[in-house]
Motif scaffolding. Structure first.
Motif, short mmCIF file in Angstrom:
data_model
loop_
_atom_site.label_atom_id
_atom_site.label_comp_id
_atom_site.label_asym_id
_atom_site.label_seq_id
_atom_site.Cartn_x
_atom_site.Cartn_y
_atom_site.Cartn_z
N LEU A 5 36.74 28.92 28.09
CA LEU A 5 35.57 29.56 28.68
C LEU A 5 34.35 29.32 27.80
CD1 LEU A 5 37.17 32.99 29.69
CD2 LEU A 5 36.78 30.99 31.15
N PRO A 6 33.15 29.29 28.39
CA PRO A 6 31.93 29.11 27.57
C PRO A 6 31.74 30.29 26.62
CG PRO A 6 31.47 28.81 29.92
CD PRO A 6 32.85 29.39 29.82
N PRO A 7 31.07 30.08 25.50
CA PRO A 7 30.79 31.21 24.59
C PRO A 7 29.87 32.20 25.28
CG PRO A 7 29.53 29.27 23.94
CD PRO A 7 30.48 28.81 25.01
N ILE A 8 30.01 33.46 24.91
CA ILE A 8 29.10 34.47 25.43
C ILE A 8 27.78 34.39 24.65
CG2 ILE A 8 31.02 35.94 26.09
CD1 ILE A 8 30.29 37.77 23.72
N ILE A 9 26.75 35.03 25.18
CA ILE A 9 25.46 35.09 24.49
C ILE A 9 25.21 36.54 24.10
CG2 ILE A 9 23.00 34.55 24.60
CD1 ILE A 9 23.58 32.69 26.92
N VAL A 10 24.89 36.75 22.84
CA VAL A 10 24.70 38.11 22.30
C VAL A 10 23.28 38.23 21.76
CG1 VAL A 10 25.46 39.76 20.56
CG2 VAL A 10 27.14 38.32 21.73
N HIS A 11 22.65 39.37 22.04
CA HIS A 11 21.32 39.66 21.52
C HIS A 11 21.47 40.08 20.06
CE1 HIS A 11 17.29 42.01 21.88
NE2 HIS A 11 17.11 40.78 21.44
N GLY A 12 20.93 39.27 19.16
CA GLY A 12 21.14 39.52 17.74
C GLY A 12 20.58 40.85 17.25
N ARG A 13 19.48 41.33 17.86
CA ARG A 13 18.84 42.55 17.37
C ARG A 13 19.59 43.82 17.78
NH1 ARG A 13 12.42 41.19 18.57
NH2 ARG A 13 12.46 39.05 17.75
N THR A 14 20.37 43.74 18.86
CA THR A 14 21.02 44.94 19.39
C THR A 14 22.53 44.83 19.50
OG1 THR A 14 20.78 44.16 21.69
CG2 THR A 14 18.95 45.46 20.76
N ASN A 15 23.08 43.63 19.36
CA ASN A 15 24.51 43.37 19.57
C ASN A 15 24.92 43.57 21.03
OD1 ASN A 15 25.24 42.43 17.08
ND2 ASN A 15 26.40 44.23 16.46
N ARG A 16 23.96 43.61 21.91
CA ARG A 16 24.28 43.72 23.33
C ARG A 16 24.61 42.34 23.89
NH1 ARG A 16 23.67 48.44 25.75
NH2 ARG A 16 22.42 50.06 24.76
N VAL A 17 25.55 42.32 24.84
CA VAL A 17 25.94 41.06 25.48
C VAL A 17 24.88 40.70 26.52
CG1 VAL A 17 27.67 39.89 26.88
CG2 VAL A 17 28.38 41.49 25.09
N ILE A 18 24.27 39.54 26.37
CA ILE A 18 23.27 39.06 27.34
C ILE A 18 23.97 38.40 28.51
CG2 ILE A 18 21.40 37.39 27.70
CD1 ILE A 18 20.56 37.89 24.80
N ASP A 19 24.94 37.55 28.20
CA ASP A 19 25.69 36.83 29.23
C ASP A 19 27.14 36.73 28.79
OD1 ASP A 19 26.16 35.20 31.55
OD2 ASP A 19 26.21 33.47 30.20
N GLY A 20 28.05 37.20 29.65
CA GLY A 20 29.47 37.07 29.33
C GLY A 20 30.24 38.37 29.28
N MET A 21 29.76 39.42 29.96
CA MET A 21 30.49 40.70 29.95
C MET A 21 31.89 40.54 30.54
SD MET A 21 29.31 43.34 28.46
CE MET A 21 30.43 44.53 29.20
N HIS A 22 32.02 39.72 31.60
CA HIS A 22 33.35 39.53 32.19
C HIS A 22 34.26 38.78 31.22
CE1 HIS A 22 31.08 40.42 35.92
NE2 HIS A 22 32.22 40.99 36.27
N ARG A 23 33.72 37.78 30.50
CA ARG A 23 34.51 37.06 29.51
C ARG A 23 34.91 37.98 28.35
NH1 ARG A 23 30.15 32.66 28.80
NH2 ARG A 23 29.12 33.90 30.41
N LEU A 24 34.00 38.88 27.96
CA LEU A 24 34.31 39.83 26.90
C LEU A 24 35.44 40.77 27.32
CD1 LEU A 24 33.79 41.23 24.19
CD2 LEU A 24 31.98 42.56 25.33
N GLN A 25 35.36 41.30 28.54
CA GLN A 25 36.41 42.21 29.02
C GLN A 25 37.73 41.48 29.17
OE1 GLN A 25 36.05 45.48 29.19
NE2 GLN A 25 33.94 45.19 28.48
#
Length: 342
Positions: free
Chosen positions: A65-85
């Motif tokens: 699967l492609p890597p997810i994208i994470v917002h560095g300042r908040t640690n929030r997932v920008i793209d990839g919540m389904h991949r994370l779960q």
């Protein structure tokens, strides 16, 4: 310590809008493993952030699967919540991610762009809601720029902008998809383009656009209008000159537009009796639209009393949208009106 297998090059992650006809690079890090326990839910454009069925399908997939994208300042997932779960479902402690370095609104825009390009599609309602948020955050973006980022039409963006116009700053210039800043009112630019084309019809669209300060598509429209013998400025762009404050206001004569309910009723009665209007389908549609639309002064209070206060703002926006549509129609009618010499 287990991790999920991913594929994809972080330097291929790009934003589509609005800086340039080609995609531009985003400030992201190299791919790096991140502990799943450190990641926070995304500021998602979705109504329902996670679809469990889609998560299970990803968890069962053997494809990288492609890597997810994470917002560095908040640690929030920008793209990839389904991949994370899916990674959590498979018991992974880490997941490959690229870190985005930008502000909150840029992170949200990237989330929207990522979700309309791949994965589980956003609904039209979700894309429209995202477009409204981007307009509020970036009022200087053009309608087409917002449309490109959200996957809705420029007309939809324009309608949303009109609806929330009172809540956002008025921008006299906007950034287009090519990154150029242009005036919202292109009247003067259109006239300048028309003069350039009249002087030298062989000029390229881009050269005329650069010199007149409008987009190449606007120059193309101006050229087509000139070829047809039309005014280079569309009727809806034309506005009457502001009256001189030193001059007294002009008085309406008997041929002016109706100014009270009795005059309106009389004009409608004459319109209904005209066979040229009554005996064609579009004419009958026009009469049906006109019949219930005039609100008399004494009806205002009764109608206002019937509106719950929590609907006042939305209904005001709807009323203004109707008024704007009829105003454009009135302007077009005035352009059709015969002159005294005709």
């Amino acid at each position: 310590m287990s991790s999920v297998q991913t594929t994809g090059k972080p330097d291929e992650i790009r934003s589509r809008c609005p800086l340039g006809e080609r995609e531009h690079q985003l400030p992201v890090s190299a791919c790096t493993p991140v502990r799943v326990s450190q990641l926070l839910p995304s500021d998602s454009p979705r109504v329902h952030a996670v679809n469990l069925e889609h998560v299970r399908a990803l968890a069962q997939s053997e494809a990288p699967l492609p890597p997810i994208i994470v917002h560095g300042r908040t640690n929030r997932v920008i793209d990839g919540m389904h991949r994370l779960q899916a990674a959590k479902l498979n018991g992974a402690d880490e997941i490959e991610a690229v870190i985005f370095d930008g502000d909150d609104e840029d992170a949200f825009i990237l989330a929207v762009e990522s979700n309309i390009e791949h994965g589980l599609p956003l609904s039209l309602a979700e894309r429209s809601t995202a477009a409204e948020r981007i307009i509020r955050a970036r009022p200087d973006w053009s309608d087409r720029a917002v449309a490109l980022s959200t996957g809705v039409s420029a007309k939809t963006v324009s309608a949303i902008r009109s609806r929330i116009a009172r809540d956002i700053p008025t921008a006299t210039r906007r950034i287009g998809m090519d990154g150029r800043v242009r005036p919202v009112d292109s009247t003067s630019g259109r006239r300048a383009a028309a003069e350039l084309l009249a002087a030298d019809p062989s000029l390229s669209l881009r050269k005329v656009a650069k010199e007149s300060g409008v987009s190449p598509s606007t120059v193309r429209d101006v050229r087509e209008r000139l070829d047809r013998g039309d005014n280079p400025v569309p009727p809806t762009y034309r506005v009457a000159p502001k009256p001189d404050p030193a001059e007294p206001p002009a008085q309406n004569d008997d041929k002016g537009p109706p100014s009270n309910p009795a005059d309106v009723a009389h004009s409608l009665s004459n319109l209904r009796s005209d066979p040229a209007v009554r005996f064609n389908e579009c004419g009958r549609m026009l009469l049906r639209l006109l019949d219930p639309q005039f609100i008399t002064a004494d009806a205002h209070e009764r109608l206002l009393d019937a509106v719950p206060p929590y609907w006042a703002g939305d209904l005001a926006g709807i009323a203004r949208a109707y008024a704007s549509a009829w105003n454009h129609f009135a302007n077009a009618l005035e352009d059709m009106e015969p002159t005294q010499d005709s």
